[in-house]
Design an enzyme around this catalytic site. Structure first.
Site, mmCIF file in Angstrom:
data_model
loop_
_atom_site.group_PDB
_atom_site.id
_atom_site.type_symbol
_atom_site.label_atom_id
_atom_site.label_comp_id
_atom_site.label_asym_id
_atom_site.label_seq_id
_atom_site.Cartn_x
_atom_site.Cartn_y
_atom_site.Cartn_z
ATOM 1 N N ARG A 181 0.829 -1.226 0.000
ATOM 2 C CA ARG A 181 0.000 0.000 0.000
ATOM 3 C C ARG A 181 0.853 1.262 0.000
ATOM 4 O O ARG A 181 0.508 2.263 0.634
ATOM 5 C CB ARG A 181 -0.960 0.024 1.207
ATOM 6 C CG ARG A 181 -1.957 -1.058 1.231
ATOM 7 C CD ARG A 181 -2.910 -1.074 0.044
ATOM 8 N NE ARG A 181 -3.608 -2.334 0.044
ATOM 9 C CZ ARG A 181 -3.130 -3.422 -0.584
ATOM 10 N NH1 ARG A 181 -2.035 -3.377 -1.314
ATOM 11 N NH2 ARG A 181 -3.756 -4.558 -0.518
ATOM 12 N N SER B 215 -10.332 -0.517 4.170
ATOM 13 C CA SER B 215 -9.468 -0.894 5.299
ATOM 14 C C SER B 215 -8.814 0.358 5.856
ATOM 15 O O SER B 215 -8.135 1.074 5.124
ATOM 16 C CB SER B 215 -8.372 -1.856 4.836
ATOM 17 O OG SER B 215 -8.958 -2.980 4.254
ATOM 18 N N GLU C 209 -3.787 3.013 6.859
ATOM 19 C CA GLU C 209 -3.622 2.917 5.404
ATOM 20 C C GLU C 209 -4.261 4.158 4.769
ATOM 21 O O GLU C 209 -3.780 4.705 3.785
ATOM 22 C CB GLU C 209 -4.333 1.650 4.909
ATOM 23 C CG GLU C 209 -4.289 1.461 3.420
ATOM 24 C CD GLU C 209 -5.014 0.181 2.971
ATOM 25 O OE1 GLU C 209 -4.886 -0.864 3.646
ATOM 26 O OE2 GLU C 209 -5.702 0.241 1.941
HETATM 27 C C1 LIG Z 1 -15.341 0.458 0.443
HETATM 28 C C2 LIG Z 1 -13.869 0.586 0.093
HETATM 29 C C3 LIG Z 1 -13.139 -0.551 -0.195
HETATM 30 C C4 LIG Z 1 -11.772 -0.464 -0.519
HETATM 31 N N1 LIG Z 1 -11.080 -1.613 -0.802
HETATM 32 C C5 LIG Z 1 -9.771 -1.542 -1.106
HETATM 33 C C6 LIG Z 1 -9.019 -2.727 -1.439
HETATM 34 O O1 LIG Z 1 -9.553 -3.832 -1.474
HETATM 35 N N2 LIG Z 1 -7.698 -2.599 -1.707
HETATM 36 C C7 LIG Z 1 -7.080 -1.392 -1.696
HETATM 37 O O2 LIG Z 1 -5.869 -1.351 -1.957
HETATM 38 N N3 LIG Z 1 -7.746 -0.250 -1.399
HETATM 39 C C8 LIG Z 1 -9.069 -0.294 -1.106
HETATM 40 N N4 LIG Z 1 -9.753 0.851 -0.788
HETATM 41 C C9 LIG Z 1 -9.036 2.137 -0.742
HETATM 42 C C10 LIG Z 1 -9.149 2.953 -2.053
HETATM 43 O O3 LIG Z 1 -10.132 2.421 -2.887
HETATM 44 C C11 LIG Z 1 -7.825 2.994 -2.821
HETATM 45 O O4 LIG Z 1 -6.780 3.494 -2.030
HETATM 46 C C12 LIG Z 1 -7.928 3.837 -4.091
HETATM 47 O O5 LIG Z 1 -6.754 3.687 -4.857
HETATM 48 C C13 LIG Z 1 -8.134 5.314 -3.806
HETATM 49 O O6 LIG Z 1 -8.433 5.944 -5.039
HETATM 50 P P1 LIG Z 1 -8.997 7.410 -5.088
HETATM 51 O O7 LIG Z 1 -9.052 7.843 -6.502
HETATM 52 O O8 LIG Z 1 -10.268 7.483 -4.340
HETATM 53 O O9 LIG Z 1 -7.839 8.190 -4.326
HETATM 54 P P2 LIG Z 1 -7.960 9.424 -3.358
HETATM 55 O O10 LIG Z 1 -8.524 8.982 -2.047
HETATM 56 O O11 LIG Z 1 -8.649 10.544 -4.052
HETATM 57 O O12 LIG Z 1 -6.421 9.772 -3.185
HETATM 58 C C14 LIG Z 1 -5.544 8.877 -2.542
HETATM 59 C C15 LIG Z 1 -4.140 9.457 -2.587
HETATM 60 O O13 LIG Z 1 -3.660 9.465 -3.917
HETATM 61 C C16 LIG Z 1 -3.301 10.788 -4.324
HETATM 62 N N5 LIG Z 1 -3.659 10.912 -5.730
HETATM 63 C C17 LIG Z 1 -4.859 10.635 -6.284
HETATM 64 N N6 LIG Z 1 -4.800 10.807 -7.625
HETATM 65 C C18 LIG Z 1 -3.529 11.213 -7.913
HETATM 66 C C19 LIG Z 1 -2.845 11.564 -9.116
HETATM 67 N N7 LIG Z 1 -3.445 11.538 -10.310
HETATM 68 N N8 LIG Z 1 -1.540 11.946 -9.031
HETATM 69 C C20 LIG Z 1 -0.919 11.972 -7.831
HETATM 70 N N9 LIG Z 1 -1.504 11.664 -6.658
HETATM 71 C C21 LIG Z 1 -2.806 11.277 -6.693
HETATM 72 C C22 LIG Z 1 -4.081 11.708 -3.413
HETATM 73 O O14 LIG Z 1 -3.443 12.959 -3.280
HETATM 74 C C23 LIG Z 1 -4.076 10.929 -2.118
HETATM 75 O O15 LIG Z 1 -2.855 11.105 -1.449
HETATM 76 C C24 LIG Z 1 -11.125 0.799 -0.509
HETATM 77 C C25 LIG Z 1 -11.882 1.957 -0.229
HETATM 78 C C26 LIG Z 1 -13.245 1.857 0.070
HETATM 79 C C27 LIG Z 1 -14.035 3.104 0.348
#
Ligand SMILES: Cc1cc2nc3c(=O)[nH]c(=O)nc-3n(C[C@H](O)[C@H](O)[C@H](O)COP(=O)(O)OP(=O)(O)OC[C@H]3O[C@@H](n4cnc5c(N)ncnc54)[C@H](O)[C@@H]3O)c2cc1C
Length: 322
Positions: A155, A222, A318
Site C-alpha cells: 500500500r 481498510s 492505510e
Molecule cells: C469500500 C472501500 C473498499 C476499498 N477496498 C480496497 C481494497 O480492497 N484494496 C485497496 O488497496 N484499497 C481499497 N480501498 C481504498 C481505495 O479504494 C484505494 O486506495 C484507491 O486507490 C483510492 O483511489 P482514489 O481515486 O479514491 O484516491 P484518493 O482517495 O482521491 O487519493 C488517494 C491518494 O492518492 C493521491 N492521488 C490521487 N490521484 C492522484 C494523481 N493523479 N496523481 C498523484 N496523486 C494522486 C491523493 O493525493 C491521495 O494522497 C477501498 C476503499 C473503500 C471506500
C-alpha cells in the site's frame, strides 16, 4: 478547467465528511496545470482520505470522463489517471485483455491505484503496472517511471512517499490477451472454470458481503495496514493466542491480520461518537451518520492504543489523514 470557490467536499470523499475547500479546480489529466501558489491536494475519488478540517488551499480534482483509454497491440493498456479503475477493468474485459479482474470493485481512480499500490484477492497494482506518466511539480516537467522506479510496496509507492511532488497523468498496464485466472486467494480456489467476467462478478459480490457500500455507509475501506512483524513477535503472539490466524511471510516479516487484532481488542461493531467499527470487518472504520474527521481519528487512536496495550503492536493507518 473548471474552478469553484468555497465548496463542500462531502460528495468528493467516500467517508462523506463535510468539510469545505477554499478552491476546487477540476482538470483533465492532459491539461496544463494551473500555477499553484498555495497548499494543494490532488484528489481522485476521495476513497482513501479522511478530511479532518476545511482545506485551506486548492483541491485539484481529476475529471473522470476526460481522455480515452488506448490499447497497444501487445496488450498494454494506457489509461488516464482520472478514470474510475473499475470502469477500466470492465473496459479491458470487454476487449479481451486480462490481468486486472481481481481488482474489481476497488473504489477510486487509475492514478491513485499506483499511489497506494492497491491490492485485493491476490493481485496488486504493481503486478500489472508497467509505466507511469506524471508531471513533476517541483521541477515543472513531464516525467515517466518504469514499474521498478515506482518503488511499490505494501500500500505504498514512490508517489506516496513524496505527496504532492508528482501529478500522475496516465498509467500503462501490461495485460494479456490470454486469460490465466489468479486464484491464489483462498476464497477463489473454487472457481477454476469461471470466465473472467464470472470471476469479476464473484469478487465484486464477495467484496460487498464484507464491506460497507459507499452509497450506504461512508468509509475508506481498510483503515489500517496489516502489521508486518518479525518472527519472534509473531511466535510470541501466536503462543499467547493460539487461535490467531496463521501469518504469511511477507515484506521481510510476518503479516498479521489487523482486523483480528482489532476484533480481539474488543472493537468490532463498537462506535465512538459518530464513527464506528464495521460489524462484519473490524478493519473498516465507518461513518454512522454525520461523522467528522476528528471523530474518525479519535476512534482510530483509541483502537491503536488498545492494540498496542494488548499486543505490543503499532497499527499504521492505510487511509490518508488530511
Ligand atoms: C469500500 C472501500 C473498499 C476499498 N477496498 C480496497 C481494497 O480492497 N484494496 C485497496 O488497496 N484499497 C481499497 N480501498 C481504498 C481505495 O479504494 C484505494 O486506495 C484507491 O486507490 C483510492 O483511489 P482514489 O481515486 O479514491 O484516491 P484518493 O482517495 O482521491 O487519493 C488517494 C491518494 O492518492 C493521491 N492521488 C490521487 N490521484 C492522484 C494523481 N493523479 N496523481 C498523484 N496523486 C494522486 C491523493 O493525493 C491521495 O494522497 C477501498 C476503499 C473503500 C471506500
Amino acid at each position: 478547467m473548471k474552478v469553484y470557490e468555497n465548496i463542500s467536499l462531502r460528495e468528493y470523499n467516500t467517508f462523506g465528511i463535510d468539510v469545505r475547500a477554499r478552491r476546487v479546480v477540476v482538470i483533465d489529466a492532459d491539461e496544463p496545470l494551473p500555477v499553484l501558489e498555495e497548499p494543494f491536494l490532488i484528489l481522485g475519488a476521495g476513497s482513501d482520505v479522511v478530511f479532518t478540517r476545511d482545506y485551506p488551499g486548492t483541491v485539484l480534482l481529476l475529471n473522470p470522463d476526460a481522455a480515452d483509454v488506448v490499447m497497444q497491440p501487445d496488450g498494454t493498456v494506457v489509461a488516464p489517471a482520472g478514470m474510475v479503475l473499475d470502469r477500466l477493468i470492465q473496459w479491458t474485459l470487454e476487449r479481451g485483455v486480462y490481468g486486472l479482474e481481481n481488482l474489481s470493485a476497488i473504489p477510486g481512480t487509475v492514478g491513485a491505484s499506483v499511489v497506494q499500490n492497491v491490492g485485493a484477492y491476490g493481485v496488486e497494482a504493481k503486478d500489472v503496472v508497467s509505466r507511469v506518466e506524471a508531471y513533476d511539480l517541483l521541477e515543472r516537467r513531464p516525467v515517466a517511471f518504469s514499474a521498478e522506479e515506482c518503488r511499490f510496496g505494501y500500500r505504498t509507492s514512490l508517489f506516496k512517499s513524496q505527496p504532492g511532488r508528482w501529478f500522475i497523468r496516465r498509467v500503462h498496464y501490461r495485460l494479456s490477451h490470454t486469460y490465466t485466472p489468479n486464484l491464489t486467494y483462498r476464497a477463489l480456489e473454487a472457481l477454476p472454470h469461471a470466465t473472467a467476467a464470472e470471476l469479476r462478478q464473484s469478487i465484486t459480490d464477495l467484496r460487498w458481503s464484507k464491506l460497507p457500500k459507499p452509497e450506504e455507509h461512508g468509509s475508506a475501506g481498510s483503515f489500517f495496514k496489516n502489521p508486518v512483524v518479525d518472527e519472534a513477535v509473531y511466535r510470541r503472539i501466536k503462543s499467547e493466542h493460539p487461535d490467531m490466524p496463521e501469518a504469511h511471510a511477507a515484506e521481510g516479516g510476518y503479516k498479521l491480520s489487523a482486523g483480528w487484532l482489532i476484533d480481539r481488542a474488543g472493537w468490532k461493531g463498537r462506535t465512538m461518537g459518530r464513527a464506528g467499527v464495521w460489524p462484519k470487518n473490524a478493519l473498516v472504520l465507518y461513518n454512522t451518520g454525520g461523522c467528522t474527521g476528528p471523530e474518525v481519528v479519535a476512534l482510530a487512536e483509541a483502537i491503536q492504543h488498545d492494540v498496542q496495550q494488548q499486543f505490543g503492536i503499532t497499527l499504521i493507518p492505510e487511509a490518508i489523514i488530511v
